[in-house]
Design a protein around this motif. Structure first.
Motif, short mmCIF file in Angstrom:
data_model
loop_
_atom_site.label_atom_id
_atom_site.label_comp_id
_atom_site.label_asym_id
_atom_site.label_seq_id
_atom_site.Cartn_x
_atom_site.Cartn_y
_atom_site.Cartn_z
N TYR A 248 -3.33 3.36 -1.21
CA TYR A 248 -3.57 2.77 -2.45
C TYR A 248 -2.80 1.48 -2.27
O TYR A 248 -1.67 1.17 -2.37
CB TYR A 248 -3.20 3.78 -3.77
CG TYR A 248 -4.34 4.58 -3.30
CD1 TYR A 248 -5.92 4.99 -3.88
CD2 TYR A 248 -3.50 5.84 -2.96
CE1 TYR A 248 -5.79 6.18 -4.65
CE2 TYR A 248 -4.35 7.27 -2.52
CZ TYR A 248 -5.37 7.24 -3.84
OH TYR A 248 -6.11 8.43 -3.21
N LEU B 79 -5.46 8.37 -10.19
CA LEU B 79 -5.69 7.24 -9.02
C LEU B 79 -8.11 6.79 -8.85
O LEU B 79 -8.08 5.37 -8.90
CB LEU B 79 -5.45 7.76 -7.77
CG LEU B 79 -3.98 7.78 -7.75
CD1 LEU B 79 -2.94 8.11 -6.06
CD2 LEU B 79 -3.57 6.18 -7.16
N LYS B 80 -8.42 8.29 -9.22
CA LYS B 80 -9.42 7.59 -9.26
C LYS B 80 -9.97 6.81 -10.70
O LYS B 80 -11.10 5.81 -10.61
CB LYS B 80 -10.61 9.53 -9.26
CG LYS B 80 -10.62 9.36 -7.67
CD LYS B 80 -11.14 11.54 -8.09
CE LYS B 80 -11.51 12.10 -6.69
NZ LYS B 80 -11.92 12.84 -6.50
N GLU C 206 -8.96 3.33 -10.19
CA GLU C 206 -9.93 2.64 -8.81
C GLU C 206 -11.52 2.65 -9.78
O GLU C 206 -12.13 1.21 -9.18
CB GLU C 206 -10.17 3.43 -7.84
CG GLU C 206 -10.75 2.97 -6.59
CD GLU C 206 -10.77 3.79 -5.51
OE1 GLU C 206 -11.32 3.07 -4.61
OE2 GLU C 206 -10.41 5.06 -5.14
N ARG C 207 -11.53 3.58 -10.52
CA ARG C 207 -13.13 2.84 -11.52
C ARG C 207 -12.84 2.29 -12.70
O ARG C 207 -14.22 1.10 -12.62
CB ARG C 207 -12.97 3.93 -12.23
CG ARG C 207 -14.89 4.57 -11.72
CD ARG C 207 -15.65 6.09 -12.65
NE ARG C 207 -14.40 7.51 -11.45
CZ ARG C 207 -13.96 8.38 -12.73
NH1 ARG C 207 -14.61 7.79 -13.81
NH2 ARG C 207 -13.46 9.51 -11.75
N TRP D 11 -8.53 -1.06 -10.94
CA TRP D 11 -7.84 -2.10 -11.16
C TRP D 11 -6.34 -1.41 -9.89
O TRP D 11 -5.07 -2.28 -9.16
CB TRP D 11 -6.56 -1.40 -12.17
CG TRP D 11 -7.01 -1.45 -13.48
CD1 TRP D 11 -6.98 -0.52 -14.27
CD2 TRP D 11 -7.25 -2.91 -14.19
NE1 TRP D 11 -7.40 -0.37 -15.43
CE2 TRP D 11 -7.61 -2.22 -15.74
CE3 TRP D 11 -7.25 -4.12 -13.76
CZ2 TRP D 11 -8.23 -3.00 -16.38
CZ3 TRP D 11 -7.67 -5.20 -14.44
CH2 TRP D 11 -8.19 -4.35 -16.07
N ILE D 12 -6.88 -0.66 -8.95
CA ILE D 12 -6.70 -0.32 -7.66
C ILE D 12 -7.82 -0.14 -7.10
O ILE D 12 -8.64 0.47 -7.13
CB ILE D 12 -5.52 0.95 -7.74
CG1 ILE D 12 -6.11 1.74 -8.46
CG2 ILE D 12 -4.31 0.72 -8.42
CD1 ILE D 12 -5.73 3.22 -7.72
N MET D 13 -7.33 -0.30 -5.45
CA MET D 13 -8.77 0.19 -4.06
C MET D 13 -7.86 0.88 -3.66
O MET D 13 -6.05 1.13 -3.70
CB MET D 13 -8.76 -1.29 -4.08
CG MET D 13 -9.15 -2.23 -4.27
SD MET D 13 -10.69 -3.30 -3.43
CE MET D 13 -11.74 -2.82 -2.35
N SER D 14 -8.47 1.30 -2.71
CA SER D 14 -8.28 2.13 -1.14
C SER D 14 -8.64 2.67 -0.26
O SER D 14 -9.87 1.93 -0.29
CB SER D 14 -7.99 4.17 -1.96
OG SER D 14 -9.46 4.26 -1.73
N LYS E 201 0.95 -1.03 -0.66
CA LYS E 201 -0.02 0.08 0.34
C LYS E 201 1.12 1.35 0.03
O LYS E 201 2.48 1.59 0.26
CB LYS E 201 -1.03 -0.24 1.06
CG LYS E 201 -1.80 1.05 1.25
CD LYS E 201 -2.18 1.42 2.16
CE LYS E 201 -3.06 -0.08 3.47
NZ LYS E 201 -4.37 -0.01 4.59
#
Length: 140
Positions: A68, A49-50, A53-54, A57-60, A28
């Protein structure tokens, strides 16, 4: 005289690939750590990053221990995946977009230039999809 030719991905695409590179170690990272590691301006990082995430591919997570992380393995992601998440309409020419009409390319009178650009666009997508990011990042 030899000419140099460059086809540019947007700055956003470049930064998105750098973000994935930072997160590819499986740990992270905060937005600040990502920005510091890859020299990405903060105002761009949050927006990208948003989008990543949408795309899934990633989460936060928020809070003191927030940050992230990469959800999908770099073995499963390609440059095309990342570029598509950030720049949904990556075309080498506007006439290739389905939401645009080209007066020079009609069903009755197809445009030879358009046809060639379609071929090149397909090659570009194929090349951007060819290798996974894990392979690219490791230099193998």
């Amino acid at each position: 005289m030899e000419r140099e030719f460059y086809m540019f991905l947007t700055k956003e695409c470049d930064y998105a690939l750098r973000i994935i590179r930072v997160l590819s170690n499986g740990e992270k990272a905060t937005a600040e750590q990502i920005c510091d590691a890859e020299a990405i301006p903060g105002q761009f990082a949050y927006k990208i990053l948003k989008k990543l995430e949408r795309a899934g591919w990633i989460m936060s997570s928020r809070g003191r221990d927030g940050g992230y992380w990469l959800v999908s393995s770099p073995d499963k992601l390609t440059i095309f995946d990342v570029v598509s998440a950030v720049d949904e309409n990556m075309f080498i020419n506007e006439c290739l977009r389905s939401d645009r009409s080209c007066l020079r390319n009609t069903e009755k009178q197809p445009c030879a230039v358009h046809k060639e650009l379609v071929r090149i666009q397909e090659l570009l997508v194929m090349e951007l999809s060819k290798n996974n990011l894990s392979k690219i990042i490791s230099g193998d």
